[in-house]
Design a protein around this motif. Structure first.
Motif, PDB file in Angstrom:
ATOM      1  N   HIS A   1      82.671 -41.170 -81.514  1.00 21.97           N
ATOM      2  CA  HIS A   1      82.451 -42.464 -82.147  1.00 21.97           C
ATOM      3  C   HIS A   1      82.446 -43.625 -81.137  1.00 21.97           C
ATOM      4  CE1 HIS A   1      82.905 -40.024 -85.569  1.00 21.97           C
ATOM      5  NE2 HIS A   1      84.218 -39.939 -85.516  1.00 21.97           N
TER       6      HIS A   1
ATOM      7  N   TYR B   1      81.978 -48.126 -80.566  1.00 18.93           N
ATOM      8  CA  TYR B   1      81.697 -49.467 -81.065  1.00 18.93           C
ATOM      9  C   TYR B   1      81.086 -50.341 -79.987  1.00 18.93           C
ATOM     10  CZ  TYR B   1      86.558 -51.103 -79.803  1.00 18.93           C
ATOM     11  OH  TYR B   1      87.741 -51.417 -79.200  1.00 18.93           O
TER      12      TYR B   1
ATOM     13  N   ILE C   1      85.903 -41.959 -89.834  1.00 23.02           N
ATOM     14  CA  ILE C   1      85.987 -41.831 -88.376  1.00 23.02           C
ATOM     15  C   ILE C   1      87.236 -41.042 -87.956  1.00 23.02           C
ATOM     16  CG2 ILE C   1      84.568 -43.840 -87.774  1.00 23.02           C
ATOM     17  CD1 ILE C   1      87.111 -45.388 -87.199  1.00 23.02           C
TER      18      ILE C   1
ATOM     19  N   ARG D   1      85.699 -35.845 -86.220  1.00 18.23           N
ATOM     20  CA  ARG D   1      85.550 -35.543 -84.790  1.00 18.23           C
ATOM     21  C   ARG D   1      84.636 -34.356 -84.490  1.00 18.23           C
ATOM     22  NH1 ARG D   1      87.810 -37.588 -80.394  1.00 18.23           N
ATOM     23  NH2 ARG D   1      87.062 -35.837 -79.188  1.00 18.23           N
TER      24      ARG D   1
ATOM     25  N   TYR E   1      78.424 -38.751 -86.002  1.00 13.08           N
ATOM     26  CA  TYR E   1      78.695 -39.697 -84.927  1.00 13.08           C
ATOM     27  C   TYR E   1      78.538 -41.118 -85.460  1.00 13.08           C
ATOM     28  CZ  TYR E   1      78.077 -35.283 -82.711  1.00 13.08           C
ATOM     29  OH  TYR E   1      78.215 -33.964 -82.409  1.00 13.08           O
ATOM     30  N   VAL E   2      79.610 -41.887 -85.342  1.00 17.30           N
ATOM     31  CA  VAL E   2      79.602 -43.229 -85.936  1.00 17.30           C
ATOM     32  C   VAL E   2      79.433 -44.295 -84.848  1.00 17.30           C
ATOM     33  CG1 VAL E   2      80.955 -44.894 -87.265  1.00 17.30           C
ATOM     34  CG2 VAL E   2      81.097 -42.461 -87.813  1.00 17.30           C
TER      35      VAL E   2
ATOM     36  N   ILE F   1      88.082 -44.377 -81.954  1.00 21.47           N
ATOM     37  CA  ILE F   1      86.815 -44.702 -81.302  1.00 21.47           C
ATOM     38  C   ILE F   1      87.022 -44.732 -79.803  1.00 21.47           C
ATOM     39  CG2 ILE F   1      85.064 -46.491 -81.004  1.00 21.47           C
ATOM     40  CD1 ILE F   1      85.053 -46.897 -83.909  1.00 21.47           C
TER      41      ILE F   1
END
Ligand SMILES: Nc1ncnc2c1ncn2[C@@H]1O[C@H](COP(=O)(O)OP(=O)(O)O)[C@@H](O)[C@H]1O
Ligand SMILES: [Mg+2]
Length: 406
Positions: free
Chosen positions: A144, A146, A273, A277, A282-283, A303
């Motif tokens: 993940h 950001y 999230i 795993r 997939y974020v 993340i």
């Protein structure tokens, strides 16, 4: 000969000797001494009159010990003076119990995006370049991500780089996209791409997409358990199974999820999230406002690819990166990538909308599926839905053998 006449000859021999000695020690002793001399001249010392000393030198990098009670900030106060002295921009950082002093190279300002090559052993792709290496997001390792940064920092460009790479590297039969475009502009370029399974732009629909993916993830784990495997990579290698697709959920501007009156969107997203795993989901989340209500400890703990572009202020940098510094980035795709405790400064690749269109044009949704069906000689089209036809197309055309190597 008088003494006056001998003097120039003597000077010449003396100078040559000094040059020879300098060459012999390859600058090692001289430069090492010089940095120690700098600390003395600058008066960088503790109350016991102890000065830092160079303990190790590797090329133009120095490891310097830290006298008791001094810290990195004490050294940083002399950064400017040291840069003038060494005639080089430098970085100072903590390295174990030492201060590392190393040259700081200027990153390139603009690096044009090119479609990367696929590596068969993982799900990964590059997003930019640091001083000396390519910065790669490895989703098998860290699923993940950001992307954080203020307006103009380069979030949208980064998003286009990531999505263009994803659709170019992974086939429709291997990967599907779930795009939640709460700002209603950013992800539009990818709306009609074959990989895009869902494209939504309201909080309500986004909540539904997240809830559905949560269900799907749970189902996948049940499937893994029944088959005695622990992740998608092992599962897809089992003989005779219908291979699961990678799923990429992209939520553009997660702050807008807080508008959900029922407060369920953020809660579901955090659950997703936290548990996904190994399921192949997939974020990617983006936000311009990294405060604790948006990026809280749950989000942070789960993340591991943190792409932090220029932040509004040091407070935002601390939330996004766990340290100050992102407020001093230049904008325009200049960022930090943090994986675990490793932080690296980089310049993100640049792509224009026209290029995105050019690269992704071949993945545009089939307008008239029948023509393509005829061209590859498939029958029964009348009994199939558009979705099924596309599924067939991708299953027929795509070579899935790469999955065996995972
Ligand atoms: N990687 C990059 N390299 C060079 N310039 C960039 C890069 N990313 C962004 N820019 C410049 O910054 C501008 C704003 O970028 P954008 O991605 O729209 O920022 P944001 O979405 O964070 O507001 C772009 O129009 C471009 O001129
Ligand atoms: Mg933007």
């Amino acid at each position: 000969m008088s003494n006056n006449m001998l003097q120039p000859m003597f000077d010449l021999v003396w100078d040559s000797g000094v040059i020879f000695l300098k060459w012999l020690f390859d600058g090692w002793i001289v430069e090492k001494k010089d940095l120690n001399k700098f600390f003395k001249s600058a008066g960088l010392k503790n109350r016991n009159e102890e000065y830092p000393e160079v303990r190790k030198q590797m090329g133009d990098k120095y490891l310097v010990n830290i006298p008791v009670s001094l810290n990195l900030d004490d050294f940083k106060r002399y950064q400017n003076a040291l840069e003038i002295y060494l005639q080089n921009k430098i970085n100072m950082s903590l390295s174990g119990n030492f201060i590392m002093i190393e040259p700081r190279y200027e990153l390139k300002e603009l690096i044009k995006y090119k479609i990367p090559k696929k590596t068969s052993d993982s799900i990964k792709f590059p997003i930019g370049e640091s001083e000396n290496k390519t910065m790669v997001l490895d989703l098998k390792e860290n699923p993940h991500s950001y992307i954080v940064g203020t307006t103009g920092s380069g979030k949208s460009v980064m998003t286009k780089v990531i999505l263009t790479s994803i659709v170019s590297l992974y086939k429709v039969a291997e990967l599907e996209l779930y795009l939640c475009d709460l700002k209603m502009v950013e992800l539009n370029l990818f709306r009609n791409i074959e990989h895009t399974k869902k494209f939504v732009y309201t909080v309500e629909d986004t909540t539904q997409v997240i809830a559905d993916l949560l269900e799907e993830t749970k189902k996948r784990y049940d499937l893994f358990m029944q088959n005695e495997v622990t992740n998608i990579f092992e599962y897809n290698k089992l003989p005779g199974v219908r291979r699961l697709k990678y799923q990429v959920l992209y939520v553009e501007e997660i702050v807008l999820l807080l508008e959900d009156k029922k407060k369920s969107a953020m809660k579901l997203l955090k659950q997703l999230i936290a548990i996904s795993r190994a399921s192949g989901l997939y974020v990617f989340l983006t936000t311009q406002r990294p405060d604790n209500t948006v990026i809280d400890n749950v989000v942070k703990a789960n993340i591991n690819n943190r792409i932090v572009l220029k932040c509004e202020d040091s407070k935002n940098s601390v939330v996004a990166l766990d340290q100050e510094g992102a407020e001093n980035l230049k904008g325009n795709g200049h960022g930090f990538l943090k994986n675990g405790s490793n932080i690296e400064e980089f310049q993100g690749y640049f792509i224009e909308d026209e290029k995105v269109k050019e690269y992704t044009n071949k993945f545009k949704k089939v307008e008239n599926a029948e023509i393509k069906v005829k061209s590859i000689g498939m029958k029964n089209k009348a009994t199939k839905t558009n979705e099924e036809i596309k599924e067939d197309l991708s299953n027929n055309i795509e070579d899935l053998s790469f999955l065996d190597n995972l």
